[in-house]
Design a protein around this motif. Structure first.
Motif, PDB file in Angstrom:
ATOM      1  N   TYR A 144       0.844  -1.188   0.000  1.00 29.42           N
ATOM      2  CA  TYR A 144       0.000   0.000   0.000  1.00 29.42           C
ATOM      3  C   TYR A 144       0.885   1.246   0.000  1.00 29.42           C
ATOM      4  N   PRO A 145       0.368   2.364  -0.473  1.00 27.70           N
ATOM      5  CA  PRO A 145       1.179   3.589  -0.450  1.00 27.70           C
ATOM      6  C   PRO A 145       1.668   3.959   0.948  1.00 27.70           C
ATOM      7  N   SER A 146       0.888   3.594   1.954  1.00 28.92           N
ATOM      8  CA  SER A 146       1.247   3.954   3.326  1.00 28.92           C
ATOM      9  C   SER A 146       2.216   2.966   3.974  1.00 28.92           C
ATOM     10  N   ASP A 147       2.616   1.920   3.236  1.00 26.34           N
ATOM     11  CA  ASP A 147       3.497   0.900   3.820  1.00 26.34           C
ATOM     12  C   ASP A 147       4.932   1.374   3.999  1.00 26.34           C
ATOM     13  N   SER A 148       5.302   2.423   3.335  1.00 22.50           N
ATOM     14  CA  SER A 148       6.672   2.924   3.452  1.00 22.50           C
ATOM     15  C   SER A 148       6.641   4.398   3.840  1.00 22.50           C
ATOM     16  N   LEU A 208       2.094  16.270 -13.477  1.00 25.27           N
ATOM     17  CA  LEU A 208       2.093  16.875 -14.805  1.00 25.27           C
ATOM     18  C   LEU A 208       0.797  16.572 -15.553  1.00 25.27           C
ATOM     19  N   MET A 209       0.283  15.377 -15.393  1.00 24.63           N
ATOM     20  CA  MET A 209      -0.936  14.976 -16.103  1.00 24.63           C
ATOM     21  C   MET A 209      -2.172  15.699 -15.583  1.00 24.63           C
ATOM     22  N   LEU A 210      -2.286  15.781 -14.262  1.00 22.62           N
ATOM     23  CA  LEU A 210      -3.538  16.241 -13.654  1.00 22.62           C
ATOM     24  C   LEU A 210      -3.552  17.717 -13.280  1.00 22.62           C
ATOM     25  N   GLY A 211      -2.391  18.290 -13.092  1.00 25.97           N
ATOM     26  CA  GLY A 211      -2.361  19.695 -12.683  1.00 25.97           C
ATOM     27  C   GLY A 211      -3.036  19.892 -11.341  1.00 25.97           C
ATOM     28  N   LYS A 212      -4.007  20.799 -11.312  1.00 22.57           N
ATOM     29  CA  LYS A 212      -4.694  21.114 -10.054  1.00 22.57           C
ATOM     30  C   LYS A 212      -5.563  19.957  -9.564  1.00 22.57           C
ATOM     31  N   GLU A 213      -5.861  18.985 -10.446  1.00 22.64           N
ATOM     32  CA  GLU A 213      -6.681  17.843 -10.044  1.00 22.64           C
ATOM     33  C   GLU A 213      -5.865  16.750  -9.340  1.00 22.64           C
ATOM     34  N   TYR A 214      -4.563  16.983  -9.234  1.00 21.14           N
ATOM     35  CA  TYR A 214      -3.710  15.987  -8.574  1.00 21.14           C
ATOM     36  C   TYR A 214      -4.126  15.799  -7.120  1.00 21.14           C
ATOM     37  N   SER A 215      -4.427  16.889  -6.439  1.00 18.48           N
ATOM     38  CA  SER A 215      -4.841  16.788  -5.034  1.00 18.48           C
ATOM     39  C   SER A 215      -6.171  16.045  -4.905  1.00 18.48           C
ATOM     40  N   THR A 216      -7.050  16.198  -5.910  1.00 22.71           N
ATOM     41  CA  THR A 216      -8.319  15.453  -5.904  1.00 22.71           C
ATOM     42  C   THR A 216      -8.061  13.964  -6.026  1.00 22.71           C
ATOM     43  N   LEU A 217      -7.105  13.602  -6.869  1.00 25.37           N
ATOM     44  CA  LEU A 217      -6.753  12.186  -7.022  1.00 25.37           C
ATOM     45  C   LEU A 217      -6.285  11.595  -5.696  1.00 25.37           C
ATOM     46  N   LEU A 218      -5.413  12.306  -4.997  1.00 27.66           N
ATOM     47  CA  LEU A 218      -4.918  11.785  -3.718  1.00 27.66           C
ATOM     48  C   LEU A 218      -6.060  11.613  -2.718  1.00 27.66           C
ATOM     49  N   SER A 219      -6.992  12.555  -2.706  1.00 35.59           N
ATOM     50  CA  SER A 219      -8.135  12.445  -1.788  1.00 35.59           C
ATOM     51  C   SER A 219      -9.008  11.255  -2.144  1.00 35.59           C
ATOM     52  N   ASN A 220      -9.111  10.956  -3.454  1.00 38.85           N
ATOM     53  CA  ASN A 220      -9.946   9.842  -3.899  1.00 38.85           C
ATOM     54  C   ASN A 220      -9.247   8.497  -3.766  1.00 38.85           C
ATOM     55  N   LEU A 221      -7.987   8.502  -3.338  1.00 39.43           N
ATOM     56  CA  LEU A 221      -7.248   7.251  -3.121  1.00 39.43           C
ATOM     57  C   LEU A 221      -6.858   7.091  -1.651  1.00 39.43           C
ATOM     58  N   ARG A 222      -7.623   7.678  -0.760  1.00 42.51           N
ATOM     59  CA  ARG A 222      -7.336   7.530   0.673  1.00 42.51           C
ATOM     60  C   ARG A 222      -7.659   6.122   1.143  1.00 42.51           C
ATOM     61  N   THR A 223      -8.771   5.582   0.704  1.00 39.21           N
ATOM     62  CA  THR A 223      -9.084   4.175   0.944  1.00 39.21           C
ATOM     63  C   THR A 223      -8.688   3.449  -0.332  1.00 39.21           C
ATOM     64  N   VAL A 224      -7.629   2.664  -0.259  1.00 42.12           N
ATOM     65  CA  VAL A 224      -6.978   2.235  -1.492  1.00 42.12           C
ATOM     66  C   VAL A 224      -6.558   0.772  -1.434  1.00 42.12           C
ATOM     67  N   SER A 225      -6.452   0.176  -2.610  1.00 36.42           N
ATOM     68  CA  SER A 225      -5.965  -1.203  -2.734  1.00 36.42           C
ATOM     69  C   SER A 225      -4.440  -1.192  -2.805  1.00 36.42           C
ATOM     70  N   PRO A 226      -3.803  -2.347  -2.621  1.00 38.77           N
ATOM     71  CA  PRO A 226      -2.351  -2.390  -2.849  1.00 38.77           C
ATOM     72  C   PRO A 226      -2.047  -2.258  -4.341  1.00 38.77           C
ATOM     73  N   LEU A 227      -0.814  -1.903  -4.667  1.00 41.10           N
ATOM     74  CA  LEU A 227      -0.389  -1.870  -6.062  1.00 41.10           C
ATOM     75  C   LEU A 227      -0.375  -3.311  -6.568  1.00 41.10           C
ATOM     76  N   THR A 228      -1.135  -3.557  -7.605  1.00 41.86           N
ATOM     77  CA  THR A 228      -1.368  -4.922  -8.096  1.00 41.86           C
ATOM     78  C   THR A 228      -0.873  -5.075  -9.526  1.00 41.86           C
ATOM     79  N   GLU A 229      -0.349  -6.250  -9.856  1.00 39.93           N
ATOM     80  CA  GLU A 229       0.145  -6.513 -11.207  1.00 39.93           C
ATOM     81  C   GLU A 229      -0.876  -7.316 -12.000  1.00 39.93           C
ATOM     82  N   ASP A 230      -1.035  -6.945 -13.265  1.00 42.30           N
ATOM     83  CA  ASP A 230      -1.958  -7.653 -14.144  1.00 42.30           C
ATOM     84  C   ASP A 230      -1.451  -7.553 -15.580  1.00 42.30           C
TER      85      ASP A 230
END
Length: 214
Positions: free
Chosen positions: A102-106, A122-144
């Motif tokens: 998880y992002p919080s593991d380190s 760079l991709m999101l600009g001002k929406e970057y902070s919105t992305l972080l807020s929307n990933l507060r409850t999050v899954s682990p980084l998964t491979e597929d």
């Protein structure tokens, strides 16, 4: 009866014999066998070593070969590489170490610092902070299928605030899906490369859309 020589006569005979022996020429000294092409003793070239003409040709030939090898090596370095793209050549490859965590593991969240965080900013600009807020409850980084993804939502706001990030290191590409205030937005970098959504991401998107309609 013969007359004996006096001592003086004997001395005179011996001296005369010695003088005759001294005057006799010494036997000739044998000459050393001559070697064809050898310089005569005492000549200026006697102390130097001559190099056959064929040796100069061999040395010159070796120099030509060495120059040819060096030129070939230099040419080979300038030829374009046709090796297949490798995820290890992408800066995003460093995320592999975080797969299963998880992002919080380190101490350093890979969503807030590092190569992925820089791309997202760079991709999101001002929406970057919105992305972080929307990933507060999050899954682990998964491979597929060679891609890595992470999904999540804002605590207690599922159905209106959610997000997913998919990384394709082999293509050096990132794709983001975000549900904000009930509206869906998508971001992709670079724009000309399509990164498919993993199956689990599609399932999450469908669930979030269904919740927003309810």
């Amino acid at each position: 009866m013969k007359r004996l020589l006096s001592p003086w006569h004997t001395v005179a005979v011996l001296v005369a014999a010695g003088a005759l022996a001294a005057c006799e020429p010494a036997p000739p000294t044998p000459k050393a066998a001559s070697v064809p092409g050898a310089a005569a003793p005492g000549s200026a070239s006697a102390s130097s070593t001559s190099v056959p003409a064929s040796t100069d040709g061999a040395v010159q030939g070796l120099g030509d070969d060495a120059a040819m090898v060096a030129a070939s090596a230099e040419k080979a370095q300038t030829l374009p590489s046709h090796a297949a793209p490798d995820a290890g050549a992408s800066p995003l490859a460093e995320l592999k170490q975080y797969v299963g965590t998880y992002p919080s593991d380190s101490n350093m969240s890979f969503l807030e610092q590092g190569v992925l965080a820089d791309r997202l900013k760079l991709m999101l600009g001002k929406e970057y902070s919105t992305l972080l807020s929307n990933l507060r409850t999050v899954s682990p980084l998964t491979e597929d299928a060679g891609r890595w993804f992470i999904t999540g939502n804002r605590p207690h706001e599922g159905g209106t605030e959610a997000a997913a990030v998919v990384v394709d290191a082999g293509k050096n590409a990132v794709r983001v899906w975000m549900l904000h205030e009930g509206k869906v937005s998508e971001y992709q970098d670079p724009n000309h490369i399509t990164v498919p959504w993993p199956k689990d991401v599609q399932t999450m998107q469908d669930n979030q859309k269904s919740s927003s309609k309810g």
